[in-house]
Motif scaffolding. Structure first.
Motif, mmCIF file in Angstrom:
data_model
loop_
_atom_site.group_PDB
_atom_site.id
_atom_site.type_symbol
_atom_site.label_atom_id
_atom_site.label_comp_id
_atom_site.label_asym_id
_atom_site.label_seq_id
_atom_site.Cartn_x
_atom_site.Cartn_y
_atom_site.Cartn_z
ATOM 1 N N GLY A 152 7.552 -5.285 -2.454
ATOM 2 C CA GLY A 152 6.407 -4.769 -1.708
ATOM 3 C C GLY A 152 6.460 -5.133 -0.243
ATOM 4 O O GLY A 152 6.162 -4.306 0.634
ATOM 5 N N ASP A 153 6.847 -6.364 0.057
ATOM 6 C CA ASP A 153 6.932 -6.800 1.449
ATOM 7 C C ASP A 153 8.016 -6.025 2.194
ATOM 8 O O ASP A 153 7.841 -5.648 3.358
ATOM 9 N N TYR A 154 9.149 -5.785 1.534
ATOM 10 C CA TYR A 154 10.239 -5.053 2.189
ATOM 11 C C TYR A 154 9.847 -3.598 2.433
ATOM 12 O O TYR A 154 10.182 -3.018 3.469
ATOM 13 N N ALA A 155 9.136 -2.997 1.480
ATOM 14 C CA ALA A 155 8.709 -1.607 1.652
ATOM 15 C C ALA A 155 7.783 -1.458 2.852
ATOM 16 O O ALA A 155 7.828 -0.453 3.567
ATOM 17 N N GLU A 156 6.959 -2.465 3.082
ATOM 18 C CA GLU A 156 6.045 -2.421 4.227
ATOM 19 C C GLU A 156 6.756 -2.723 5.542
ATOM 20 O O GLU A 156 6.355 -2.234 6.595
ATOM 21 N N ASN A 157 7.806 -3.533 5.479
ATOM 22 C CA ASN A 157 8.527 -3.920 6.688
ATOM 23 C C ASN A 157 10.016 -4.050 6.387
ATOM 24 O O ASN A 157 10.530 -5.145 6.181
ATOM 25 N N LEU A 185 2.857 -2.915 -10.845
ATOM 26 C CA LEU A 185 4.286 -2.995 -10.530
ATOM 27 C C LEU A 185 4.544 -4.120 -9.544
ATOM 28 O O LEU A 185 3.714 -4.416 -8.681
ATOM 29 N N ASP A 186 5.697 -4.738 -9.684
ATOM 30 C CA ASP A 186 6.103 -5.804 -8.765
ATOM 31 C C ASP A 186 7.623 -5.875 -8.801
ATOM 32 O O ASP A 186 8.263 -5.319 -9.700
ATOM 33 N N GLY A 187 8.207 -6.562 -7.854
ATOM 34 C CA GLY A 187 9.653 -6.669 -7.846
ATOM 35 C C GLY A 187 10.157 -7.643 -6.810
ATOM 36 O O GLY A 187 9.408 -8.121 -5.956
ATOM 37 N N ALA A 188 11.452 -7.937 -6.887
ATOM 38 C CA ALA A 188 12.069 -8.891 -5.964
ATOM 39 C C ALA A 188 13.540 -8.557 -5.772
ATOM 40 O O ALA A 188 14.228 -8.178 -6.718
ATOM 41 N N PHE A 189 13.997 -8.699 -4.532
ATOM 42 C CA PHE A 189 15.420 -8.607 -4.199
ATOM 43 C C PHE A 189 15.927 -10.011 -3.908
ATOM 44 O O PHE A 189 15.271 -10.784 -3.217
ATOM 45 N N GLN A 190 17.116 -10.330 -4.455
ATOM 46 C CA GLN A 190 17.725 -11.635 -4.208
ATOM 47 C C GLN A 190 19.226 -11.484 -4.031
ATOM 48 O O GLN A 190 19.845 -10.597 -4.620
ATOM 49 N N ALA A 191 19.800 -12.345 -3.222
ATOM 50 C CA ALA A 191 21.243 -12.323 -2.994
ATOM 51 C C ALA A 191 21.766 -13.745 -2.902
ATOM 52 O O ALA A 191 21.084 -14.640 -2.398
ATOM 53 N N LEU A 192 22.981 -13.927 -3.399
ATOM 54 C CA LEU A 192 23.636 -15.235 -3.367
ATOM 55 C C LEU A 192 25.094 -15.062 -2.979
ATOM 56 O O LEU A 192 25.808 -14.255 -3.575
ATOM 57 N N PRO A 232 0.819 -1.214 0.000
ATOM 58 C CA PRO A 232 0.000 0.000 0.000
ATOM 59 C C PRO A 232 0.856 1.268 0.000
ATOM 60 O O PRO A 232 0.471 2.275 -0.598
ATOM 61 N N LYS A 233 2.021 1.256 0.667
ATOM 62 C CA LYS A 233 2.875 2.441 0.711
ATOM 63 C C LYS A 233 3.392 2.798 -0.678
ATOM 64 O O LYS A 233 3.352 3.966 -1.085
ATOM 65 N N LEU A 234 3.905 1.805 -1.404
ATOM 66 C CA LEU A 234 4.415 2.073 -2.748
ATOM 67 C C LEU A 234 3.282 2.423 -3.704
ATOM 68 O O LEU A 234 3.461 3.237 -4.623
ATOM 69 N N THR A 235 2.123 1.809 -3.514
ATOM 70 C CA THR A 235 0.957 2.149 -4.341
ATOM 71 C C THR A 235 0.574 3.603 -4.140
ATOM 72 O O THR A 235 0.328 4.337 -5.104
ATOM 73 N N ALA A 236 0.547 4.033 -2.883
ATOM 74 C CA ALA A 236 0.200 5.430 -2.584
ATOM 75 C C ALA A 236 1.219 6.390 -3.191
ATOM 76 O O ALA A 236 0.855 7.448 -3.726
ATOM 77 N N ALA A 237 2.499 6.020 -3.135
ATOM 78 C CA ALA A 237 3.540 6.873 -3.714
ATOM 79 C C ALA A 237 3.396 6.969 -5.222
ATOM 80 O O ALA A 237 3.562 8.046 -5.810
ATOM 81 N N ALA A 238 3.065 5.852 -5.858
ATOM 82 C CA ALA A 238 2.886 5.853 -7.310
ATOM 83 C C ALA A 238 1.652 6.651 -7.711
ATOM 84 O O ALA A 238 1.671 7.394 -8.706
ATOM 85 N N ARG A 239 0.576 6.520 -6.953
ATOM 86 C CA ARG A 239 -0.642 7.285 -7.243
ATOM 87 C C ARG A 239 -0.369 8.783 -7.106
ATOM 88 O O ARG A 239 -0.826 9.591 -7.931
ATOM 89 N N ALA A 240 0.359 9.154 -6.068
ATOM 90 C CA ALA A 240 0.660 10.571 -5.860
ATOM 91 C C ALA A 240 1.474 11.128 -7.021
ATOM 92 O O ALA A 240 1.268 12.272 -7.454
ATOM 93 N N SER A 241 2.400 10.327 -7.526
ATOM 94 C CA SER A 241 3.219 10.756 -8.651
ATOM 95 C C SER A 241 2.366 11.008 -9.893
ATOM 96 O O SER A 241 2.518 12.034 -10.570
ATOM 97 N N LEU A 242 1.474 10.071 -10.193
ATOM 98 C CA LEU A 242 0.626 10.223 -11.375
ATOM 99 C C LEU A 242 -0.346 11.392 -11.219
ATOM 100 O O LEU A 242 -0.579 12.165 -12.159
ATOM 101 N N ALA A 243 -0.910 11.531 -10.022
ATOM 102 C CA ALA A 243 -1.866 12.609 -9.785
ATOM 103 C C ALA A 243 -1.202 13.971 -9.971
ATOM 104 O O ALA A 243 -1.794 14.893 -10.558
ATOM 105 N N SER A 244 0.019 14.111 -9.489
ATOM 106 C CA SER A 244 0.730 15.382 -9.619
ATOM 107 C C SER A 244 1.095 15.679 -11.074
ATOM 108 O O SER A 244 1.374 16.827 -11.427
ATOM 109 N N SER A 245 1.074 14.646 -11.920
ATOM 110 C CA SER A 245 1.387 14.816 -13.347
ATOM 111 C C SER A 245 0.138 14.956 -14.196
ATOM 112 O O SER A 245 0.213 14.937 -15.433
#
Length: 253
Positions: free
Chosen positions: A122-127, A102-109, A72-85
């Protein structure tokens, strides 16, 4: 005489053989499969690659729904960006002429020991908590080279942590679940990547663009790579998704 890491002594005592590493970068026979901090703490060089571009400005005047999955945090940020444009936003997919997803993933090896970590953006942005890692002793793992591929769960499904007790002992005694690095530490840094994908959907038609951020570092740097991927969306699609992630938290053992 060089002392062997604790986990090697335990393995030898149990009469167990270590599996060969499924990595193109082999570790020499006399090198311990153990890692602490690879090199002195320096900022990792982040490389960013963009695949595909989308001209979102053509959708001004149309009803747009945008969602960053799992956040929800990233969704709100994206909505705000589009609305301002000057975009006209709607609250549901059913109301929209065009959907942005939008979706994404972080991975490390860590190649030398195949220790891994992953989290959905999305999970990392929330926590944005410290990432737990998993031991890679037991199965091979490989990161996809396709930046458009969503890799959620691939590492988790292929790599088991059959040495939890061993990891705990090593973390307590050496500060790292793999033990202490004694040689070739520069080859045992975490290879890290973060992918953010943007999909534009209009009826049955889809357009995609992707931002891939990569780095090698002794510590996990998910916040830095996620921020880099999000920043790349401005060049890829003119979309600004601003989310203030603080410095990367310490690695969870």
């Amino acid at each position: 005489m060089r002392h062997l890491p604790l986990y090697l002594l335990l393995t030898a005592a149990a009469g167990c053989a270590l599996p060969a590493l499924a990595s193109s970068e082999a570790v020499p026979d006399d090198a311990p499969a153990a890692v602490a901090a690879a090199t002195a703490a320096t900022a990792a060089e982040v490389k960013v690659a963009i695949t595909g571009r989308i001209d979102l400005t053509a959708d001004r005047g149309r009803k747009v729904f945008i969602e960053f999955l799992a956040s929800p945090k990233l969704t709100a940020a994206a909505r705000a960006s589009l609305a301002s444009s000057g975009f006209e936003l709607v609250d549901t997919r059913e109301q929209a002429d065009v959907v942005y997803e939008l979706d994404g993933a972080f991975q490390a090896l860590r190649p030398a020991t195949r220790r891994t970590a992953e989290v959905r953006v999305g999970d990392y942005a929330e926590n944005p908590a410290p990432l737990a890692t998993k031991s890679g002793r037991g199965g091979s793992v490989m990161l996809s080279l396709n930046p458009l591929a969503m890799l959620i769960g691939t590492i988790a499904s292929n790599v088991g942590n059959a040495t939890g007790a061993q990891d705990s002992v090593n973390a307590a005694t050496a500060g790292d679940p793999d033990g202490k690095c004694l040689s070739r530490c520069e080859t045992w840094r975490y290879r890290q990547r973060n992918v953010v994908n943007l999909t534009r959907k209009e009826g049955s038609t889809e357009q995609k663009c992707s931002v891939l951020a990569t780095a090698e570092d002794a510590e996990l740097v998910p916040a830095r790579l996620i921020q880099s991927s999000l920043a790349g969306l401005q060049e890829a699609a003119g979309l600004i998704v601003a989310l203030g992630l603080s410095a990367d938290p310490a690695l969870a053992k």
